[in-house]
Design a protein around this motif. Structure first.
Motif, short mmCIF file in Angstrom:
data_model
loop_
_atom_site.label_atom_id
_atom_site.label_comp_id
_atom_site.label_asym_id
_atom_site.label_seq_id
_atom_site.Cartn_x
_atom_site.Cartn_y
_atom_site.Cartn_z
N MET A 1 0.82 -1.21 0.00
CA MET A 1 0.00 0.00 0.00
C MET A 1 0.86 1.27 0.00
O MET A 1 1.82 1.36 0.76
CB MET A 1 -0.87 0.03 1.28
N ASN A 2 0.50 2.18 -0.80
CA ASN A 2 1.20 3.45 -0.72
C ASN A 2 0.45 4.43 0.19
O ASN A 2 0.73 5.60 0.24
CB ASN A 2 1.40 4.10 -2.09
N ASN A 3 -0.53 3.83 0.91
CA ASN A 3 -1.33 4.63 1.82
C ASN A 3 -0.45 5.40 2.81
O ASN A 3 -0.55 6.60 2.95
CB ASN A 3 -2.28 3.70 2.57
N SER A 5 2.52 6.35 2.90
CA SER A 5 3.45 7.39 2.48
C SER A 5 2.81 8.78 2.43
O SER A 5 3.47 9.77 2.63
CB SER A 5 4.02 7.06 1.10
N PHE A 6 1.48 8.82 2.20
CA PHE A 6 0.82 10.14 2.13
C PHE A 6 -0.11 10.38 3.31
O PHE A 6 -0.86 11.33 3.33
CB PHE A 6 0.06 10.28 0.81
N GLU A 7 -0.04 9.47 4.30
CA GLU A 7 -0.99 9.56 5.41
C GLU A 7 -0.88 10.91 6.12
O GLU A 7 -1.89 11.47 6.57
CB GLU A 7 -0.72 8.43 6.39
N SER A 8 0.37 11.40 6.21
CA SER A 8 0.54 12.65 6.95
C SER A 8 -0.16 13.83 6.27
O SER A 8 -0.42 14.85 6.90
CB SER A 8 2.02 12.97 7.11
N ARG A 9 -0.52 13.64 5.03
CA ARG A 9 -1.21 14.74 4.33
C ARG A 9 -2.59 15.01 4.90
O ARG A 9 -3.17 16.07 4.66
CB ARG A 9 -1.33 14.43 2.84
N ARG A 10 -3.14 14.05 5.65
CA ARG A 10 -4.45 14.29 6.26
C ARG A 10 -4.40 15.50 7.19
O ARG A 10 -5.38 16.21 7.34
CB ARG A 10 -4.92 13.05 7.01
#
Lengths: 603, 439
Positions: A1-3, A5-10
């Motif tokens: 999952m590349n989830n 890697s961008f989670e902090s964008r939330r």
């Protein structure tokens, strides 16, 4: 999952969402709480105040007759923005206006206004019901009730004055008034404006976006103006106006025991209704500009003239009080001093008044100076004039008599200053300089109402009330200055003698005013013939009657009419008789006055 | 039997029900009439809204009864169907409020664009969650773009600027999924701010002797805040090696600073009555109303301002309701004015908070999804609600141009209530299935 890697964008997204929420909350706080602008705007767009016009107070005469009242009247108003095509012919017929005149009026309003304006001030009464029933055919037009001032007796124009719609200047000076309001412009209408106008009521409504009124949120009822009870006797006033027709001058009649003005005729006069309603400005122009006799001029309160011989009572009483003469002092009629008419030998002050002997009074004024202490004639004359002025002004001459009227003249009784100014260079003046004052001529100016008041003083044996025209305001009393006696500086016990002398003027053999006699009434009078620079002498007469417990005191001025006894005396006598007995015995005398045209040809 | 209710997120459901009920009571308050005292009267908007709420709940139950796989299977069909409807509405639709956006059915109207929001959300979620997709490939970016651009293009033809902006809001979803970078998002936000600044009423303030137009001041303030936020997020959130260069943030900010005056100057370069300028001004709400520029905004702000701290009380509005009609579109786009007038700052703040809770709740639900499909769909829903809230409230508060767009669950309107409800129920269904979704 590349989830992952961008989670902090939330967090970025949450920051964006929350900052919008915070910005909105701050903005809302500003709009609703910090800034009052929008709250004020909301009131402006959602509230309407409908003004309720108060009814103007009514003026009654002393017997309860209506002098000034309000008449039901309808205005035709136009909202130029809402106007549609309509049947001009029918409308013109109903409001009695030529077609092109109406068109002109409408176009004028259309050019300058979008909101409601008055098109016609008075809709003809007889067409009102028909007009009401067809109003739906005329979008933009509207009938609105606006009462009109009316003067049912058509008398006393000068006293009552008139009302007019306020203009921009008045609104600027008196912020109470708003466009369309009426205000008293002269006379009692002006003086008692604050009492008469009442107070405006207000209905506050909520309105919708289209201007429809929805719900009444506050209501403030209008207060009708106070009614005024005047001292004027409209019958006497009317009679006076008839007698004074075709004469220039005035009559002032006062009840001595109260100071109430019974009548004030200023001739030529006019119907006060001319200055009310649609044709007012045209009439006003006519009366003001195009009439050389100046009918709008209030001669009774504003004209200033020498008093003439009627002053001789004041002069005699003053000299007597000051010890310059006694009542039985004999003085030779020295025609070298001043002209006089031929009359029997003067045996005392009473005869001097009866025959109106000029040299006699010259001498009395001289003596007032000579009895003063001082090193020379100049000092004595100065002192004499000063003390003379004190006595004369105590008779209400040349001073403010506090009339309940917006404008009146005070006149002027000379003081040493007056002559200092005239003889600036030498400062050398003595009693000879001002000797003419003794017979009511010279640098002395008084107004007719002051002369009428002088008659009251003698009638009252030494005191007067400030003359006034209103005796009750609404349910309240008038200013108590009008119920206070003002005494002259001459002792009261000297007046009875003068009243007897004045009775001799009318009733005695050789008296100058035999034309004023009335059968069965003891009338006291004094003639005056005032020299003036403009044409013939003015005919002047003062009188009061009956001699005991007088009911009426009168001063009559008829300009350029000659001897006082010839014209002014009969006018005074007729009015006195009318007031006291309500009838005229001598109809020939009445007819002679009614028929007389005493207006100089030159005017 | 109770299986379909298992794992339903009751918090979200509760927020949803509360918002809808508050909305209906507000509509009742604005359009209550003595002739139809019953709240269920179908002759009045409140009765219709209750009916639509009933329909929404019924469809919600059906959605909860369906299998997720069943929904997933027909996503492309659903998408294709809504695109077809968007084309048909351009040909056969009726015009309301200047946009050819409605199918009239009896007394009711259906707005296909409302349902396009759902199908686009589902389709973009399905497409982006494809495990085999390389998200950084230019090809996949183009496809993702097309999924959004086709409905955007069709809706622009209506034209319905509000809904277009909602679809542009998917940028936030793409950002979350990594298809758009930090700097690009930042730039887009700046662009939005500078466009919004054009719509602000012109007034002049004096600063240090210089006359400065208020929209410049507003733009500068927002950009400086955005810059500080971006800088803060960059420093605190990312690991050192992943941080964007500060220089780039500064550069983009500077561009934004220049952009605002340029936009204004550019617009003023166009002659006063040139059709392009008029068109822009109409879009920005500067020219749109017949009773003078800024009438809508003026009326709305007056109603809001009159509410003050505690408001005038329920049904006591004297501007924002059908009796007084002072606020245009007051039961639809401007319904917030009624809330602000009747409940004041306090009530409005509570309402803002409810929307914040709703959006944050959906974002937190998105983050707990194990499937990319669930996460992306949840984010899509969150962004739709967010854009609706931002534009609608920004508009009534005078911070954004007058663009017709409903406040979710509050504004009167069957199509919008139904489509927002369907979004909530699909979300609830996907969320309740999240444990089983690793199949």
């Amino acid at each position: 999952m590349n989830n992952s890697s961008f989670e902090s964008r939330r967090i970025v997204l949450l920051v964006i969402v929350l900052s919008i929420g915070i910005i909105f909350a701050i903005r809302l706080f500003y709009v609703q709480i910090l800034d009052d602008k929008w709250k004020d705007e909301s009131i402006k767009i959602s509230e309407t105040n409908l003004v309720i016009e108060p009814e103007r107070g009514i003026i009654f005469d002393r017997n309860g007759k209506l002098l000034a009242a309000n008449k039901v009247n309808f205005e035709l108003r136009l909202t130029p923005n809402n106007i549609r095509d309509f049947d001009t012919t029918q409308l013109c017929e109903l409001i009695h206006i030529p077609k092109d005149s109406l068109k002109r009026k409408i176009n004028k309003l259309k050019r300058y206004w979008r909101s409601k304006q008055v098109l016609i001030k008075t809709v003809p009464e007889k067409n009102l019901s028909r007009l009401t029933s067809v109003m739906y055919k005329y979008p933009g037009f509207e009938l609105a009730e606006k009462s009109l001032r009316t003067y049912p007796e058509s008398v006393a124009a000068h006293i009552l004055g008139y009302v007019r719609e306020v203009d921009g200047d008045i609104i600027k000076k008196k912020p109470y008034y708003r466009g369309g309001d009426r205000i008293g412009i002269s006379g009692l209408e002006k003086y008692y404006e604050d009492e008469l106008r009442g107070s405006r009521g207000k209905n506050q409504f909520l309105r919708d976006a289209y201007g429809n009124l929805k719900e009444m949120t506050a209501s403030d009822t209008a207060q009708t103006g106070n009614n005024l009870w005047s001292t004027i006797d409209s019958e006497l006033q009317k009679y006076g106006e008839q007698l004074m027709q075709n004469k220039i001058g005035c009559v002032v009649a006062i009840e001595p025991s109260t100071g109430e003005i019974l009548a004030m005729v200023s001739s030529p006069t006019f119907d006060p209704n001319l200055l009310s309603g649609d044709t007012m400005s045209r009439n006003w122009r006519r009366l003001f500009r195009n009439d050389s006799l100046r009918p709008l001029f209030n001669r009774g309160f504003s004209s200033r003239t020498s008093p003439g011989s009627v002053f001789k009572m004041v002069q005699g009483l003053t000299a007597w009080e000051l010890g310059a003469i006694n009542y039985d002092t004999k003085i030779y009629c020295d025609k070298n001093l001043v002209g006089c008419h031929n009359h029997p030998v003067v045996g005392g002050l009473a005869d001097a008044i009866k025959f109106s002997c000029n040299p006699y009074f010259y001498e009395t004024l001289k003596r007032i100076s000579t009895i003063q202490e001082g090193e020379d004639v100049f000092v004595k004359s100065r002192k004499g004039l000063k003390i003379w002025n004190e006595y004369v002004t105590s008779f209400g001459l040349g001073v403010d008599l506090e009339l309940d009227f917006p404008s009146y003249s005070k006149g002027n009784i000379p003081l040493p200053d007056t002559y200092d100014k005239i003889y600036k260079k030498t400062m050398k003046w003595n009693y000879r300089t001002y000797n003419a004052l003794a017979i009511g001529q010279g640098e002395m100016l008084v107004t007719p109402y002051q002369i009428a008041n002088l008659a009251c003083i003698i009638a009252n044996r030494g005191y007067y009330y400030y003359p006034h025209m209103i005796k009750k305001i609404g349910d309240g009393p008038i200013d108590d200055k009008y119920t206070k006696r003002n005494y002259t500086k001459v002792n009261s016990d000297k007046f009875e003698f003068i009243t007897l002398a004045m009775q001799q003027v009318v009733e005695g053999a050789g008296g100058t005013a035999s034309g004023a006699r009335i059968e069965g009434i003891e009338i006291c009078g004094k003639t005056g013939t005032v020299e003036n620079s403009r044409g013939r002498d003015h005919s002047v007469f003062i009188s009061f009657a009956p001699r005991v417990e007088p009911k009426i005191a009168i001063a009559v001025y008829i300009e350029n009419a000659g001897y006082g006894g010839t014209w002014a005396a009969p006018v005074a006598s007729l009015m006195t008789e009318k007031y006291l007995t309500d009838t005229i015995q001598n109809s020939w005398k009445e007819k002679r006055i009614l028929d007389a045209n005493l207006i100089p040809k030159s005017k | 039997m109770t299986n379909w209710l298992k794992n339903i997120d009751l918090q979200l459901f509760a927020i949803y029900v509360v918002l809808v009920l508050l909305g209906i009571s507000t509509i009742y308050s604005t359009s209550f009439s003595e002739d139809y005292p019953s709240i269920f009267s179908l002759n009045k908007s409140y009765g219709k809204q209750i009916m639509w709420f009933g329909i929404s709940l019924a469809i919600g139950v059906i959605i909860l009864l369906l299998e997720i796989e069943f929904i997933r299977k027909y996503i492309e069909v659903f998408y294709g169907f809504t695109i077809l409807l968007l084309i048909l509405v351009l040909l056969f639709g009726t015009v309301r409020g200047g946009a050819r956006a409605w199918f009239g059915i009896g007394g009711f109207g259906i707005q296909p664009a409302e349902f396009a929001k759902i199908s686009v959300s589902l389709f973009i979620a399905k497409y982006l969650s494809n495990v085999n997709l390389g998200l950084h490939k230019i090809e996949s970016k183009i496809w993702a773009g097309l999924i959004l651009l086709v409905p955007i293009f069709l809706i622009l033809q209506q034209p319905d600027l509000g809904t277009v902006l909602v679809f542009l809001g998917f940028i936030l979803v793409l950002y979350r999924e990594g298809m758009i970078g930090n700097i690009l998002l930042f730039g887009i936000l700046l662009l939005a701010v500078s466009v919004v600044s054009l719509a602000l009423k012109d007034s002049t303030n004096i600063f240090f002797g210089l006359e400065i137009h208020s929209h410049y001041v507003f733009g500068f303030i927002v950009i400086v805040i955005a810059f500080l936020v971006a800088l803060g997020v960059n420093v605190t959130t990312y690991k050192r090696y992943r941080r964007a260069k500060h220089l780039r943030i500064v550069a983009v900010t500077l561009i934004g600073l220049v952009l605002i005056p340029l936009m204004k100057i550019g617009l003023e370069k166009i002659p006063e009555n040139h059709y392009q300028r008029v068109r822009v001004e109409i879009i920005l709400g500067l020219k749109e109303d017949p009773r003078g520029v800024g009438y809508n905004s003026h009326q709305a702000l007056s109603a809001i301002g009159s509410g003050e701290f505690l408001g005038k009380g329920y049904k006591n509005a004297t501007l924002a309701n059908d009796t007084y009609n002072q606020v245009p579109e007051q039961s639809t786009d401007f319904i917030f004015c009624t809330v602000a007038e009747e409940w004041g700052f306090l009530g409005s703040f509570v309402l803002f908070s409810l929307y914040m809770i709703l959006i944050i709740k959906i974002i937190s639900m998105a983050e707990r999804q194990r499937s990319a499909f669930g996460r992306i769909f949840s984010y899509s829903i969150a962004s739709i609600f967010f854009i609706h809230f931002t534009i609608n409230i920004g508009m009534v508060l005078g911070l954004a141009p007058i663009i017709g767009i409903p406040l979710p669950f509050f504004s009167y309107g069957g199509s919008s209530l139904l489509s927002f409800s369907i979004m909530i129920f699909i979300l609830l269904k996907i969320d309740s299935d999240r444990l089983a979704s690793f199949r």
